[in-house]
Design a protein around this motif. Structure first.
Motif, PDB file in Angstrom:
ATOM      1  N   SER A  31     -13.917 -24.517  -3.269  1.00  0.00           N
ATOM      2  CA  SER A  31     -14.435 -23.721  -4.137  1.00  0.00           C
ATOM      3  C   SER A  31     -13.653 -22.574  -4.692  1.00  0.00           C
ATOM      4  CB  SER A  31     -15.749 -22.702  -3.645  1.00  0.00           C
ATOM      5  OG  SER A  31     -16.721 -23.498  -3.163  1.00  0.00           O
ATOM      6  N   GLU A  79     -16.479 -16.752  -4.533  1.00  0.00           N
ATOM      7  CA  GLU A  79     -17.421 -17.747  -4.129  1.00  0.00           C
ATOM      8  C   GLU A  79     -18.262 -17.213  -2.478  1.00  0.00           C
ATOM      9  OE1 GLU A  79     -19.391 -19.760  -6.216  1.00  0.00           O
ATOM     10  OE2 GLU A  79     -18.173 -19.131  -7.701  1.00  0.00           O
ATOM     11  N   PRO A  80     -19.344 -17.318  -2.516  1.00  0.00           N
ATOM     12  CA  PRO A  80     -19.973 -16.734  -1.014  1.00  0.00           C
ATOM     13  C   PRO A  80     -19.559 -17.647  -0.097  1.00  0.00           C
ATOM     14  CG  PRO A  80     -21.900 -17.196  -2.805  1.00  0.00           C
ATOM     15  CD  PRO A  80     -20.475 -17.532  -3.518  1.00  0.00           C
ATOM     16  N   GLU A  81     -19.286 -19.324  -0.258  1.00  0.00           N
ATOM     17  CA  GLU A  81     -18.831 -20.171   0.833  1.00  0.00           C
ATOM     18  C   GLU A  81     -17.473 -19.630   1.233  1.00  0.00           C
ATOM     19  OE1 GLU A  81     -19.983 -21.189  -2.496  1.00  0.00           O
ATOM     20  OE2 GLU A  81     -21.876 -22.333  -2.107  1.00  0.00           O
ATOM     21  N   ARG A  82     -16.719 -19.232   0.104  1.00  0.00           N
ATOM     22  CA  ARG A  82     -15.219 -18.978   0.400  1.00  0.00           C
ATOM     23  C   ARG A  82     -15.063 -17.768   1.121  1.00  0.00           C
ATOM     24  NH1 ARG A  82     -10.990 -22.474  -1.496  1.00  0.00           N
ATOM     25  NH2 ARG A  82      -9.316 -21.425  -2.214  1.00  0.00           N
ATOM     26  N   LYS A  83     -15.638 -16.786   0.772  1.00  0.00           N
ATOM     27  CA  LYS A  83     -15.800 -15.668   1.803  1.00  0.00           C
ATOM     28  C   LYS A  83     -16.216 -15.769   3.018  1.00  0.00           C
ATOM     29  CE  LYS A  83     -16.277 -12.387  -2.029  1.00  0.00           C
ATOM     30  NZ  LYS A  83     -17.400 -11.438  -2.956  1.00  0.00           N
ATOM     31  N   ARG A  84     -17.239 -16.391   3.200  1.00  0.00           N
ATOM     32  CA  ARG A  84     -17.811 -17.070   4.614  1.00  0.00           C
ATOM     33  C   ARG A  84     -16.572 -17.634   5.560  1.00  0.00           C
ATOM     34  NH1 ARG A  84     -22.711 -17.957   2.566  1.00  0.00           N
ATOM     35  NH2 ARG A  84     -22.433 -20.200   2.247  1.00  0.00           N
ATOM     36  N   GLU A 120     -13.939 -14.986   6.355  1.00  0.00           N
ATOM     37  CA  GLU A 120     -14.450 -14.150   7.681  1.00  0.00           C
ATOM     38  C   GLU A 120     -14.559 -15.179   8.818  1.00  0.00           C
ATOM     39  OE1 GLU A 120     -18.275 -12.891   6.302  1.00  0.00           O
ATOM     40  OE2 GLU A 120     -17.691 -11.609   4.640  1.00  0.00           O
ATOM     41  N   SER A 147      -9.592 -13.262   1.502  1.00  0.00           N
ATOM     42  CA  SER A 147     -10.006 -14.398   1.245  1.00  0.00           C
ATOM     43  C   SER A 147      -9.102 -15.210  -0.067  1.00  0.00           C
ATOM     44  CB  SER A 147     -11.398 -14.433   0.635  1.00  0.00           C
ATOM     45  OG  SER A 147     -11.373 -13.714  -0.614  1.00  0.00           O
TER      46      SER A 147
END
Length: 196
Positions: free
Chosen positions: A43, A47-52, A55, A62
């Motif tokens: 991604s 993108e939310p997946e990338r941030k997750r 983390e 990120s």
């Protein structure tokens, strides 16, 4: 990011392993890595997946996810993260030529220097690199080992050392050098190739 943060260092190392697996064993990776992990790795930043994923790996930055492929060949990527006393000025229009199957004339002008020296000169060092007569990059900052008061080493250098310094890979690699020349002054060098 702090290179002394062990969780972050392990995160960068894990990320490098995942990137390598995706590139070298794509079928294996697609079969055994979850779709969510694959999506996060591919991604765009933000993108939310990338941030997750960042983390989970313990990476506060990120953007390291998108930049990690640039360091896929580095044996110890954690040594190259965090603040550095280095400035890299690349010539955007000039890229390193592909050396596969042809000679590339390389010129390096190296002036060691560190602002944290305890003895000797306290100045920034500089490396300028040309390939086939085109300037590729200038690097300025702390270049070379820090000179310490207690060091018993004689002040001399820099010295030339070459080889293939990279992370181990399964395929064979070879490097051929020809017409090597080294001198403390430019006018003393052999006229092998011209730098612009």
């Amino acid at each position: 990011m702090n290179r002394d943060d062990q969780q972050a260092v392990q995160g960068v190392q894990s990320l490098q392993s995942l990137e390598t697996m995706l590139k070298r064993q794509p079928d294996f990776a697609k079969q055994f890595l979850s779709p969510a992990l694959q999506k996060a790795l591919q991604s765009p930043d933000g993108e939310p997946e990338r941030k997750r994923l960042a983390e989970t790996l313990g990476l506060t930055d990120s953007s390291l996810l998108s930049r990690s492929s640039e360091f896929a060949f580095v044996a110890e990527p954690e040594k190259y993260i965090g603040p550095a006393a280095i400035e890299i000025i690349s010539e955007a229009q000039n890229r390193l030529p592909d050396p596969t199957g042809k000679w590339v004339d390389m010129i390096y002008r190296v002036q060691p220097g560190r602002i944290d020296n305890e003895i000797g000169p306290r100045r920034k060092g500089e490396i300028v690199i040309w390939a086939n007569g085109k300037k590729i990059v200038t690097v300025r900052g702390n270049i070379g080992a820090t000179l310490k008061k207690e060091s018993k080493l004689e002040l001399s250098g820099p010295y030339f050392k070459f080889g293939i310094y990279r992370k181990r890979v399964s395929e064979d690699l070879s490097l051929h050098l020809d017409e090597f020349s080294q001198a403390p002054k430019r006018y003393e060098l052999s006229k092998l190739c011209s730098a612009k």
